[in-house]
Design an enzyme around this catalytic site. Structure first.
Site: not given
Length: 171
Positions: A24, A48, A97, A135
């Site tokens: 990040h 979440k 990614r 994360s």
């Protein structure tokens, strides 16, 4: 005359940042060199199961982005495009990614374009050494007692250690 050209370009970088990783920070640092202002927007996502409360995530982000004067940390809920308009954002910044990220992010970008055609989505690739980092993986490694030293800033590593010391592993 093009009036858009004279406006500051504000980029909104939304995410849960639970926790903020070196990936990040890599993206934030590079975005801070490109855009006039970068708003790191911490989302409240009740779906979440977060490790850190929103307040803790904001504190960590503020601590690790303090030196970048054109980076602001904020919190939002609701529709991203409404938030971006409120902040006068002209760009939504997203990190990609892998191909799986791209498929999801493309769908979101196209929907966001439908909702707010005046706001562009910009995809950035992480530095090569962060291309595998998420994360979720950091949380899992930390909760299982693994090393996260090179994955997160030192202040975040300390908080992860403290959080996981309080939450014993089940087994």
């Amino acid at each position: 005359m093009d009036t858009q050209r004279n406006k500051k370009v504000i980029a909104i970088y939304p995410g849960s940042f639970d926790p903020v990783t070196n990936g990040h920070l890599d993206l934030i640092a590079r975005a801070a060199m490109i855009f006039d202002k970068v708003v790191v927007a911490v989302t409240r996502n009740p779906d979440k199961d977060a490790l850190f409360e929103v307040k803790e995530r904001v504190e960590m982000l503020e601590a690790v982005t303090f030196d970048w004067k054109n980076v602001e940390v904020d919190v939002f809920d609701g529709l991203l495009m409404d938030y971006a308009r409120q902040k006068k954002g002209r760009v939504i910044l997203r990190g990609i990614r892998a191909i799986s990220d791209y498929e999801y992010e493309l769908q979101m970008a196209l929907m966001n374009r439908k909702l707010a055609p005046e706001i562009e989505t910009v995809f950035m690739l992480p530095g090569e050494k962060y291309s595998y980092l998420s994360s979720r993986l950091v949380r899992e490694i930390s909760q299982l007692g693994g090393p996260v030293k090179d994955l997160v800033p030192p202040a975040v590593e300390e908080r992860l250690r403290a959080k996981n010391a309080v939450t014993p592993l089940k087994g």
